[in-house]
Write an enzyme that holds these catalytic residues in place. Structure first.
Site, short mmCIF file in Angstrom:
data_model
loop_
_atom_site.label_atom_id
_atom_site.label_comp_id
_atom_site.label_asym_id
_atom_site.label_seq_id
_atom_site.Cartn_x
_atom_site.Cartn_y
_atom_site.Cartn_z
N TYR A 88 -3.77 -21.77 16.21
CA TYR A 88 -2.55 -21.40 16.93
C TYR A 88 -2.31 -22.21 18.20
O TYR A 88 -1.17 -22.33 18.64
CB TYR A 88 -2.59 -19.91 17.30
CG TYR A 88 -2.52 -18.99 16.11
CD1 TYR A 88 -1.32 -18.34 15.79
CD2 TYR A 88 -3.62 -18.75 15.31
CE1 TYR A 88 -1.25 -17.48 14.70
CE2 TYR A 88 -3.56 -17.91 14.21
CZ TYR A 88 -2.37 -17.27 13.91
OH TYR A 88 -2.31 -16.43 12.82
N ASN A 112 6.08 -19.75 16.57
CA ASN A 112 5.51 -18.55 15.96
C ASN A 112 6.17 -17.32 16.56
O ASN A 112 6.06 -17.08 17.77
CB ASN A 112 3.99 -18.48 16.20
CG ASN A 112 3.36 -17.22 15.62
OD1 ASN A 112 3.30 -17.07 14.40
ND2 ASN A 112 2.91 -16.31 16.48
N GLU A 113 6.91 -16.60 15.74
CA GLU A 113 7.56 -15.36 16.16
C GLU A 113 8.40 -15.52 17.42
O GLU A 113 8.39 -14.69 18.32
CB GLU A 113 6.51 -14.26 16.36
CG GLU A 113 5.75 -13.92 15.09
CD GLU A 113 4.85 -12.70 15.21
OE1 GLU A 113 4.69 -12.18 16.34
OE2 GLU A 113 4.30 -12.27 14.18
N ASP A 162 7.84 -10.45 10.56
CA ASP A 162 8.57 -9.74 9.52
C ASP A 162 9.64 -8.87 10.18
O ASP A 162 9.51 -8.51 11.36
CB ASP A 162 7.60 -8.88 8.69
CG ASP A 162 8.14 -8.56 7.31
OD1 ASP A 162 9.26 -9.01 6.99
OD2 ASP A 162 7.45 -7.86 6.55
N GLU A 186 0.53 -14.98 8.00
CA GLU A 186 -0.48 -13.99 8.38
C GLU A 186 -0.36 -12.83 7.41
O GLU A 186 0.75 -12.47 6.99
CB GLU A 186 -0.27 -13.45 9.80
CG GLU A 186 -0.56 -14.39 10.93
CD GLU A 186 -0.26 -13.75 12.30
OE1 GLU A 186 0.01 -12.52 12.34
OE2 GLU A 186 -0.28 -14.48 13.31
#
Length: 559
Positions: free
Chosen positions: A98, A167-168, A208, A273
């Protein structure tokens, strides 16, 4: 490709699951919506998240318990050698890292994993100031340079499968305008990879969420805003951080809806993930579904979370415990259960590479109440143009402290409020992903934005030297044009080429890719345990400094 006899039985499953320790690793490419190795076999990501968790400070502004520091997992050759047998026991062919430090040596770890047939997915952002801010996203030279420097360091390794540009970043419908900046980052990283002839894929890992905004997000990142069926601004690999399967669930109960939502997706997708912990112990029965013929038409595997212990609001993740001295690995039942499921996974080697077809890039989704992103993207940040501008600004930011990232946001607020009170505007440094409007200086480093705003105030006050002070943090530039008209002309000339999309380049004075640690890359890794500080502090100063300025934007008179 040869393998040790210990794993010979598992290697019969598919070419994509090869983990032999003696052979050269194959290049993985995307054809249509699927991944293939050089020998034509379908490639499935059978992965695990591989990153020790940095310092976490729980607060209302950190609901996901995201770390504020990081430990580079690919810079400690001793640790990678220690972990390799366990990664091989798991049967993984991919690890996801990450946060990595481009100033450190990664040779030992990357070679160790390459020799074992293990690919890497590398996130380009860093915690805090090295990533896009969800609340005030922008795409600027310092963040682009950080991304490119990381790519430069890792481009010599043959086992980089993909780079994630975020990421997100987008976590809810009212934040979907940030997707314009994510897509611009994907466009520019892709252009740079093409320019250096790298086969690495460009990806994004999404949280999500409700299909009303998650589906448009996935489609937006893989669409063509020009309408010409070009993939220049499209990602290659969409990652979904999915934790729907808890306990001993079923495809119908957990994955059927997600499978249906992505049934017609045009590029490769995987679970970036997975591994719900709300019904322990983790049985990992979702592996059987994810690698089945039921899901293989859409998904190319996934990354189980997490090899190392990781704390979240839901509880403790992690499959192993590392001893205090870092020498011993103790697997848990999570580890052995995943090992069993990965060993049993046998996804179909279809469609064939020749039957995969080419990718079609549809038009981008239109804006609505749950999808706010404009189809007009920010320009490629242009370091040379921003440097030219800075050299010609009348008032320059010269901080009194080396830790200047802590004051840039508040000074931007202050300067813009002064200009607003005088009837002026800070529109030149503003970005709006909903309207697709990007100020001429909005692509520059936040320190240059600040120098620009300070200069505007300085000139508006008759070039009074005191108006450039800002608490001793500003200095009059004696070489700059003296009149407002000349200053504006110089700024316009500098920024004339900083529009639209282009192939990014590193600034001439950027830190080189030479290493600053021992060539072996071995050691305890203790030097990585705190926040990384590169030689150029500006490189690491990301979007976090603009949060305050974004909150106080009501003080600005934005044209």
């Amino acid at each position: 490709m040869r393998a040790s006899s210990r794993f010979a039985a598992g290697l019969a499953l598919a070419g994509s699951f090869l983990t032999g320790v003696d052979a050269a690793i194959q290049t993985v490419t995307r054809n249509g919506r699927y991944l293939y190795t050089a020998d034509g076999n379908r490639f499935y990501i059978k992965g695990v998240a591989y990153q020790e968790q940095g310092a976490v400070v729980a607060s209302a502004s950190n609901p996901f318990l995201e770390p504020s520091t990081f430990i580079d997992p690919l810079a400690d050759g001793t640790a990678c050698t220690r972990d390799l047998p366990y990664l091989q026991q798991l049967g993984v062919n991919t690890i996801r890292a990450y946060s990595v430090n481009s100033s450190l040596n990664h040779d030992s770890c990357m070679q160790t994993f390459s020799n074992a047939g293990i690919y890497t997915i590398i996130d380009l952002s860093l915690p805090g100031n090295g990533s896009m801010d969800r609340n005030a996203p922008t795409w600027t030279t310092n963040l682009l340079d950080l991304y490119i420097e990381t790519i430069n360091v890792f481009s010599k390794f043959n086992n980089v499968l993909a780079y994630n540009v975020g990421n997100e970043v987008i976590i809810q419908p009212n934040g979907t305008a940030a997707a314009t900046f994510v897509k611009a980052a994907a466009r520019d990283v892709k252009a740079y990879l093409n320019s250096i002839k790298s086969s690495a894929l460009v990806g994004y890992a999404s949280i999500d969420g409700d299909a009303t905004w998650l589906d448009p997000l996935a489609n937006y990142l893989s669409c063509d805003p020009s309408g010409s069926n070009s993939g220049a601004a499209a990602i290659d690999l969409f990652g979904l951080n999915n934790y729907e399967w808890c306990g001993n669930s079923t495809f119908e109960a957990s994955y059927a809806g997600t499978e249906g939502n992505f049934a017609g997706y045009n590029v490769a997708a995987y679970f970036s993930e997975y591994g719900c912990i709300t019904s322990p112990p983790r049985l990992w029965t979702e592996v059987g579904a994810l690698f089945s013929s039921q899901m293989s038409p859409v998904w190319s595997g996934g990354v189980a979370f997490s090899y190392f212990p990781a704390t979240s609001v839901q509880g403790q993740f992690g499959m192993v415990t590392i001893s205090t001295d870092g020498s011993t690995v103790t697997p848990s039942s999570d580890f052995t259960n995943l090992q069993t499921q990965y060993a049993a996974a046998s996804p179909p080697n279809s469609p064939s590479q020749s039957a995969a077809g080419t990718t079609s890039y549809p038009s981008c989704p239109q804006q609505n109440s749950t999808w706010l992103a404009s189809n007009t993207l920010p320009p490629t940040p242009n370091f040379a143009a921003c440097q030219c501008l800075e050299n010609n600004l009348s008032c320059q930011f010269t901080p009194t402290t080396s830790n200047y990232t802590a004051i840039v946001g508040s000074l931007l607020n202050y300067a813009c409020s002064l200009i607003g009170q005088a009837g002026g505007t800070c529109a030149a440094i503003s970005s709006d992903g909903t309207t697709g409007t990007y100020g001429a200086v909005s692509e520059c480093d936040p320190t240059i934005m600040l120098s620009y705003v300070m200069s505007e105030y300085y000139i508006a006050n008759g070039a009074n030297a005191q108006s450039c002070s800002f608490g001793g943090n500003g200095t009059v530039n004696s070489k700059a044009p003296s009149s407002a008209s000349a200053a504006n002309a110089a700024a316009t000339s500098c920024l004339a080429s900083a529009t639209g999309a282009s192939v990014p380049t590193l600034p001439a004075d950027a830190p080189s890719a030479t290493v600053t640690t021992s060539s072996s890359g071995s050691g305890s890794g203790s030097s990585n345990a705190a926040s990384v500080v590169l030689a150029d502090a500006r490189t690491l100063m990301g979007m976090g400094v603009l949060v305050a300025a974004g909150i106080a934007s009501g003080l600005w008179t934005i044209a």
